[in-house]
Write a protein that holds these residues in place. Sequence first.
Motif, PDB file in Angstrom:
ATOM      1  N   UNK A 155       0.815  -1.216   0.000  1.00  0.00           N
ATOM      2  CA  UNK A 155       0.000   0.000   0.000  1.00  0.00           C
ATOM      3  C   UNK A 155       0.847   1.264   0.000  1.00  0.00           C
ATOM      4  N   UNK A 156       1.918   1.249   0.762  1.00  0.00           N
ATOM      5  CA  UNK A 156       2.756   2.444   0.845  1.00  0.00           C
ATOM      6  C   UNK A 156       2.076   3.536   1.642  1.00  0.00           C
ATOM      7  N   UNK A 157       2.231   4.788   1.196  1.00  0.00           N
ATOM      8  CA  UNK A 157       1.577   5.893   1.885  1.00  0.00           C
ATOM      9  C   UNK A 157       2.480   6.591   2.882  1.00  0.00           C
ATOM     10  N   UNK A 158       1.886   7.414   3.758  1.00  0.00           N
ATOM     11  CA  UNK A 158       2.666   8.208   4.717  1.00  0.00           C
ATOM     12  C   UNK A 158       3.511   7.343   5.652  1.00  0.00           C
ATOM     13  N   UNK A 159       4.693   7.850   5.966  1.00  0.00           N
ATOM     14  CA  UNK A 159       5.584   7.137   6.870  1.00  0.00           C
ATOM     15  C   UNK A 159       5.125   7.298   8.317  1.00  0.00           C
ATOM     16  N   UNK A 160       5.370   6.273   9.108  1.00  0.00           N
ATOM     17  CA  UNK A 160       4.950   6.265  10.513  1.00  0.00           C
ATOM     18  C   UNK A 160       5.809   7.199  11.360  1.00  0.00           C
ATOM     19  N   UNK A 161       7.111   7.060  11.248  1.00  0.00           N
ATOM     20  CA  UNK A 161       8.048   7.878  12.014  1.00  0.00           C
ATOM     21  C   UNK A 161       9.352   7.977  11.217  1.00  0.00           C
ATOM     22  N   UNK A 162       9.361   8.810  10.182  1.00  0.00           N
ATOM     23  CA  UNK A 162      10.491   8.853   9.249  1.00  0.00           C
ATOM     24  C   UNK A 162      11.837   9.171   9.880  1.00  0.00           C
ATOM     25  N   UNK A 163      11.842   9.945  10.967  1.00  0.00           N
ATOM     26  CA  UNK A 163      13.106  10.295  11.611  1.00  0.00           C
ATOM     27  C   UNK A 163      13.774   9.085  12.252  1.00  0.00           C
ATOM     28  N   UNK A 164      12.988   8.059  12.545  1.00  0.00           N
ATOM     29  CA  UNK A 164      13.508   6.857  13.195  1.00  0.00           C
ATOM     30  C   UNK A 164      13.634   5.704  12.216  1.00  0.00           C
ATOM     31  N   UNK A 165      12.580   5.483  11.424  1.00  0.00           N
ATOM     32  CA  UNK A 165      12.576   4.389  10.457  1.00  0.00           C
ATOM     33  C   UNK A 165      12.030   4.910   9.134  1.00  0.00           C
ATOM     34  N   UNK A 166      12.858   4.927   8.084  1.00  0.00           N
ATOM     35  CA  UNK A 166      12.439   5.506   6.808  1.00  0.00           C
ATOM     36  C   UNK A 166      11.524   4.612   5.982  1.00  0.00           C
ATOM     37  N   UNK A 167      11.171   3.428   6.491  1.00  0.00           N
ATOM     38  CA  UNK A 167      10.381   2.493   5.701  1.00  0.00           C
ATOM     39  C   UNK A 167       9.031   2.148   6.324  1.00  0.00           C
ATOM     40  N   UNK A 168       8.890   2.296   7.619  1.00  0.00           N
ATOM     41  CA  UNK A 168       7.637   1.914   8.271  1.00  0.00           C
ATOM     42  C   UNK A 168       6.529   2.934   7.950  1.00  0.00           C
ATOM     43  N   UNK A 169       5.373   2.411   7.566  1.00  0.00           N
ATOM     44  CA  UNK A 169       4.255   3.266   7.168  1.00  0.00           C
ATOM     45  C   UNK A 169       3.041   3.047   8.071  1.00  0.00           C
ATOM     46  N   UNK A 170       2.102   3.991   7.980  1.00  0.00           N
ATOM     47  CA  UNK A 170       0.842   3.831   8.706  1.00  0.00           C
ATOM     48  C   UNK A 170       0.065   2.631   8.170  1.00  0.00           C
ATOM     49  N   UNK A 171       0.135   2.420   6.866  1.00  0.00           N
ATOM     50  CA  UNK A 171      -0.534   1.253   6.283  1.00  0.00           C
ATOM     51  C   UNK A 171       0.042  -0.031   6.858  1.00  0.00           C
ATOM     52  N   UNK A 172       1.363  -0.046   7.046  1.00  0.00           N
ATOM     53  CA  UNK A 172       2.003  -1.212   7.639  1.00  0.00           C
ATOM     54  C   UNK A 172       1.554  -1.446   9.069  1.00  0.00           C
ATOM     55  N   UNK A 173       1.409  -0.339   9.819  1.00  0.00           N
ATOM     56  CA  UNK A 173       0.950  -0.467  11.204  1.00  0.00           C
ATOM     57  C   UNK A 173      -0.443  -1.089  11.261  1.00  0.00           C
ATOM     58  N   UNK A 174      -1.360  -0.562  10.447  1.00  0.00           N
ATOM     59  CA  UNK A 174      -2.726  -1.086  10.467  1.00  0.00           C
ATOM     60  C   UNK A 174      -2.782  -2.516   9.919  1.00  0.00           C
ATOM     61  N   UNK A 175      -1.939  -2.790   8.929  1.00  0.00           N
ATOM     62  CA  UNK A 175      -1.872  -4.155   8.411  1.00  0.00           C
ATOM     63  C   UNK A 175      -1.344  -5.123   9.453  1.00  0.00           C
TER      64      UNK A 175
END
Length: 261
Positions: free
Chosen positions: A149-169
């Motif tokens: 899905x991609x989309x907005x990053x969860x916490x880009x300053x800490x992890x440049x790959x984790x996304x909100x879509x990933x969190x909900x998934x």
Amino acid sequence: MLKTRAISALVMAPPALLAAWAGGYAFAALVAVAAALMCWEWARMALGGFANAGRVAAIGCFVAALVTVVYPLAAVAVVAATTVVSVVLAGPANSGRLWAGLGGFYIGLPAIALVWLRDDPGLGGAVVWWLLLVVWATDIGAYAFGRLIGGPLLLPAVSPKKTWAGLFGGMACAALAGVLVARTFALADVGVIAVVSAVGAVVAQVGDLFESWVKRRWNVKDSSGIIPGHGGVLDRVDGLLAAALTVAVLTLASGRPVLIW
């Protein structure tokens, strides 16, 4: 990368689940070895080598995990003493030395929590299986949904790959894992367990992000290369450390296992 995570789960799952099923010293020994290895990794990241502070932390956490089977409070005292001694041996609070000394605290308390949770004579096995499956499902689901899905990053300053879509998934996959455990162990309130599992996914992701922040601080990609192609032990169980400690605290506070809330 998804294949890598799936392979990691498949490789780690059989011994972890079997030891959790057996309980007692079999499970405590597995946790003790893992804790000692994580202390080694932590010291290497903070100090660039396995100094005395790391050795003390590794030995202390190993002993604490085994002692938990019989004397949980004594195990906590061992970790506390280990932390104090490690900080003293690590020297002045600069260049990561204080962090190296505190590694035993960060690793030791979750190790005690896991063994203590398993030693519940009623639902200990179910709780630990649930924890393991929820964390693995979160890890794989977060990566898969984040990539798809991609989309907005969860916490880009800490992890440049984790996304909100990933969190909900990851939360969705964790909820499904919770339902699987509830059905397997014939537990009531399947819906409640699914919700608690989804919340557990958030806690696991916080643990994952914390270790990502620590590695970024020390400018390292993996905690170690002890698992060929998969990084270190800390890289694989960072979410489990946070989830296990949280569940143990909630269990103590409520007076009963989280699976029968």
